[in-house]
Write a protein that holds these residues in place. Structure first.
Motif, mmCIF file in Angstrom:
data_model
loop_
_atom_site.group_PDB
_atom_site.id
_atom_site.type_symbol
_atom_site.label_atom_id
_atom_site.label_comp_id
_atom_site.label_asym_id
_atom_site.label_seq_id
_atom_site.Cartn_x
_atom_site.Cartn_y
_atom_site.Cartn_z
ATOM 1 N N ASN A 136 -13.894 47.622 76.715
ATOM 2 C CA ASN A 136 -14.778 47.237 75.616
ATOM 3 C C ASN A 136 -16.080 46.634 76.114
ATOM 4 O O ASN A 136 -17.094 46.691 75.442
ATOM 5 N N ARG A 150 -18.737 49.328 73.237
ATOM 6 C CA ARG A 150 -18.472 49.795 71.869
ATOM 7 C C ARG A 150 -18.572 48.572 70.969
ATOM 8 O O ARG A 150 -18.585 47.442 71.453
ATOM 9 N N ASP A 151 -18.660 48.760 69.686
ATOM 10 C CA ASP A 151 -18.731 47.626 68.764
ATOM 11 C C ASP A 151 -17.479 46.764 68.900
ATOM 12 O O ASP A 151 -16.356 47.278 68.938
ATOM 13 N N LYS A 176 -22.446 44.289 69.227
ATOM 14 C CA LYS A 176 -22.667 45.700 68.900
ATOM 15 C C LYS A 176 -22.816 46.484 70.196
ATOM 16 O O LYS A 176 -23.250 45.940 71.219
ATOM 17 N N THR A 177 -22.493 47.746 70.163
ATOM 18 C CA THR A 177 -22.600 48.619 71.327
ATOM 19 C C THR A 177 -23.974 48.467 71.982
ATOM 20 O O THR A 177 -25.001 48.532 71.302
#
Length: 167
Positions: A65, A93-94, A148-149
């Motif tokens: 992540n 990724r978010d 956020k990404t």
């Protein structure tokens, strides 16, 4: 994790009473004990014997992540060691979690108990790795929150010690 308890015969406890902090943070129930990514190896059981290669693989067989960049700038003068540590966490990724936190921990490897303390350890194990020396972000960690990404969170900490504390 290698774990040393708040026990008077444990040389590492005598040397570094931060093990109490570690015990409370990880909510360990015995010695030795383990959690994987903050989770018990088996529901409500933290015994290290339940930790197997297959179990570890199952925890890490997931996409990352966050990408972590860690930069250290040591400055060693006159037996005093001062290291600036910069950590940058970038979301791959978010991450919607509103409870995401960053923990920065200093560990020491290659500790030879006989060399350091001039005697054998109580239980006959004399070589130690991954011994926690400091939880630089405290037991609560640094709050990041959701990311956020592509967005990043950066922090700087400093670790200081002398030749008596760590080699």
């Amino acid at each position: 994790i290698n774990y040393h308890c708040f026990y008077k015969l444990d040389t590492f406890y005598q040397f570094n009473k931060a093990s109490d902090e570690r015990y409370l943070y990880y909510k360990l129930k015995g010695v030795p004990a383990a959690l994987i990514n903050g989770q018990y190896p088996v529901k409500n059981i933290s015994f290290i014997t339940y930790v197997t290669a297959t179990l570890i693989d199952s925890f890490y067989a997931k996409p990352k992540n966050v990408n972590l960049e860690i930069k250290c700038s040591p400055d060693n003068r006159k037996g005093k060691h001062h290291t600036k540590i910069k950590v940058k966490a970038t979301a791959l990724r978010d991450i919607p979690s509103d409870s995401l936190r960053l923990f920065i921990v200093v560990t020491e490897n290659n500790i030879d108990h006989i060399e350091r303390y001039k005697k054998k350890s109580v239980y006959g194990i004399n070589e130690f790795d991954n011994i926690m020396r400091s939880l630089l972000t405290g037991t609560e960690g640094e709050f990041i929150g959701s990311l956020k990404t592509g967005k990043s969170y950066s922090t700087n900490v400093v670790y200081m010690n002398d030749d008596i504390q760590i080699n």
